[in-house]
Write an enzyme that holds these catalytic residues in place. Structure first.
Site, short mmCIF file in Angstrom:
data_model
loop_
_atom_site.label_atom_id
_atom_site.label_comp_id
_atom_site.label_asym_id
_atom_site.label_seq_id
_atom_site.Cartn_x
_atom_site.Cartn_y
_atom_site.Cartn_z
N ASP A 19 0.88 -1.17 0.00
CA ASP A 19 0.00 0.00 0.00
C ASP A 19 0.92 1.23 0.00
OD1 ASP A 19 -2.35 1.63 0.43
OD2 ASP A 19 -1.66 1.84 2.49
N ASP B 82 -7.14 -1.99 4.19
CA ASP B 82 -6.16 -2.99 3.77
C ASP B 82 -6.44 -4.36 4.37
OD1 ASP B 82 -4.68 -1.18 2.24
OD2 ASP B 82 -3.52 -0.53 3.99
N ASP C 8 -1.49 -0.77 6.19
CA ASP C 8 -1.69 -0.25 7.54
C ASP C 8 -3.11 0.16 7.83
OD1 ASP C 8 -1.59 2.07 5.86
OD2 ASP C 8 -1.38 3.25 7.69
#
Length: 605
Positions: A306, A507, A503
């Site tokens: 990410d 996600d 995080d």
């Protein structure tokens, strides 16, 4: 029998039974318990069978008594067990040190008085006082005070972290200097310290492929050994002229065979290696939820990141101020006042860039237009702060800025009394070790690094270029990320694995879907941490390569132990079958190999 002072064989047996039972009563009881549970085939059963046979072999015609060997085999087996317990205790030191992050009491402020209570009794919203030298008992936000925190037990980072009013702090850190007053944000069961302890305690439930194989192997191996020893004792004597003396000889060989074949070294050292490896990783601020995830980390082929909060800090900063018909200071001053009451990350960045809110300016008629921006009257002037849509709504044209060509981020436009006054460039900052993280992963043989983000194409392109990821995809929704990961999973090699690093709450589905989910633990969301298999407590992406190296080293040590134990045992088994191995050599092949394997396993710590 002269050396037995004229005692009968049964009397000598009674004499030797005293030290034998004192030394090995627990082994015998475990063996009996296994038989009662219809699951007898373990190392206790093998050792009991071999030593009892050695005690009784002297009653056979022409056989030499083996009382001393029986007692010493049991003694050395127990010494090996003691050494194993000691090694396990040392391996648990990492866990014990983590347990030390659990605070004993919390100083809660009630009705102007401070009471020391158990952290479990503190409720969300309560006020807690933390004095210098004390552990922060629960996750919270600083209401008053400044200090430095020792976070080494949680993150492995030795450098103290400075905190002040308004900062969020997590339980388990040690307050080094000033007195802190905290507002509790989470109950004790949901606090960082409690979750970390639970994660590490549960890590042993997730067995690696090596551990699972060894346990299955032992269940099949031990019955085969017992049957083989029985055949070794009973069949060869038929090929001799006199069965009885030959039976005594081959029974001794069969008993030696049983001692040698005890799978202690494998059954003990392999799980201990992974336990030590997980404990060692926790010292570095890397929480791995089980040995099976070490297996997966060691075989990583693709890593998907990410962007926001993972490769970047996830906190916006003012990068540039480009005024049109006023000064930089005035443009920033007005924009910060208009955004004074907004909780948007961009508004926070503006206020941090101009922190002088208490300057007696008058802010009135604050109005927010969804999807466009905020307007307010500041000292009698109407100031509008927003995006392109807001400027178009005001009927203003936005001049092309040549200075913004080399910057990627969010542009916030400002108009004063209906006249375009300039713009402020706000961007997310790349983590200091992001480039190093990608580079070290490639060095370790990770063939593909991919970045998935919901941000716009230009922002994603710049971060990808700066970090060196091999591929990126921008403007993705959470469902799009899952679809991309599914595609990447289908593209990888069968023996390779895929990790996703994230995080945020969005996600969590991808973290759960990947072969290995890696979460940023210090600033990451609870949902991401729950869904992840590996947690980086200091939010540093460079720790991923360290986790891979630790995993590979742990598995290498486990394989070393397996090959060493098997090769020694096979060699001594052949010698025992041919009559060239004594009980003493058998003890070395069992207890000695186990001790050496355990010592080797401790290197993983």
């Amino acid at each position: 029998m002269e050396h037995y002072a004229g005692l009968a064989m049964w009397q000598v047996l009674l004499v030797y039974l005293i030290p034998y039972l004192l030394i090995g009563y627990d082994v015998l009881s475990e063996a009996v318990e296994g038989i009662m549970d219809l699951d007898p085939f373990d190392e206790d059963f093998l050792m009991a069978l071999a030593t009892i046979g050695a005690l009784l072999i002297g009653f056979l015609p022409g056989a030499e008594p083996q009382f001393v060997e029986a007692v010493f085999v049991m003694l050395f087996f127990q010494l090996g067990e003691l050494f194993e317990d000691y090694a396990e205790d040392k391996a648990r030191d990492s866990i014990t040190e983590l347990m030390d992050i659990r605070p004993d009491t919390a100083n809660i402020e009630r009705n102007g008085r401070i009471e020391a209570v158990s952290p479990e009794e503190v409720s969300v919203g309560d006020t807690v006082i933390v004095k210098p030298g004390e552990k922060i008992p629960l996750d919270g936000t600083i209401l008053e005070g400044t200090s430095s925190l020792n976070t080494v037990a949680l993150t492995g980072e030795s450098l103290p972290r400075d905190v002040q009013e308004g900062d969020a702090v997590i339980s388990g850190c040690v307050n080094l200097s000033g007195v802190l007053k905290l507002r509790v944000d989470k109950s004790y069961s949901q606090s960082t310290a409690a979750k970390i302890i639970q994660l590490v305690e549960d890590a042993g439930n997730n067995k690696s492929r090596s551990e699972s194989f060894i346990r299955r192997f032992a269940r099949v191996y031990t019955p085969i050994v017992v049957i083989s020893a029985l055949a070794l004792a009973l069949i060869p004597p038929f090929f001799y002229d006199s069965y009885a003396p030959a039976f005594a000889t081959w029974l001794y060989r069969a008993l030696t065979f049983l001692v040698v074949s005890c799978p202690c070294a494998l059954v003990i050292s392999i799980p201990l290696t992974f336990f030590a490896g997980i404990g060692g990783a926790s010292h570095k601020g890397i929480l791995i939820k089980g040995g099976n995830y070490m297996d997966a980390l060691a075989r990583l082929q693709t890593i998907v990141f990410d962007k926001t909060g993972t490769l970047t800090y996830g906190t916006f900063e003012v990068e540039a101020v480009h005024p049109d018909n006023c000064s930089e200071q005035e443009l920033l001053h007005l924009a910060a006042h208009v955004e004074r009451y907004s909780s948007h990350p961009i508004a926070l960045a503006l206020r941090q860039a101009y922190p002088h809110e208490a300057d007696n300016c008058s802010i009135e008629d604050v109005h927010e237009t969804a999807g466009q921006g905020v307007s307010a009257t500041v000292n009698g002037r109407v100031v509008s702060v927003g995006n392109d849509k807001m400027m178009k709504t005001l009927g203003l044209s936005i001049p092309v800025c040549s200075r913004c060509k080399n910057h990627v981020g969010t542009i916030v436009h400002v108009a004063i009394n209906g006249v375009y006054a300039g713009h402020i460039l706000i961007s997310d900052k790349l983590k200091a070790d992001a480039r190093e993280a990608i580079s070290s992963l490639k060095t370790l043989g990770v063939t593909r690094t991919v970045m998935l983000t919901g941000d716009k194409e230009d922002a994603a392109r710049q971060v990808a270029a700066e970090t060196g990821v091999t591929d990126y995809h921008a403007e993705l929704l959470p469902a799009d990320k899952v679809a991309r990961v599914e595609q990447l999973l289908s593209d990888k090699n069968e023996n390779g694995t895929l990790a996703f690093v994230g995080d945020g709450i969005n996600d969590a589905p991808v973290l759960a879907r990947a072969d290995v989910g890696i979460a940023m633990g210090a600033l990451g969301s609870d949902a991401a941490i729950e869904a992840a298999d590996v947690i980086l407590m200091d939010d540093k992406p460079s720790k991923i390569s360290l986790a891979i190296r630790l995993s590979r080293r742990t598995i290498f040590i486990a394989k070393e132990n397996a090959w060493f134990a098997i090769s020694i045992k096979v060699a001594v088994l052949l010698l025992a079958t041919c009559g060239f191995a004594s009980m003493g050599l058998a003890v070395f092949a069992d207890v000695g190999v186990m001790v050496l394997a355990v010592l080797n396993a401790m290197r993983a710590r």
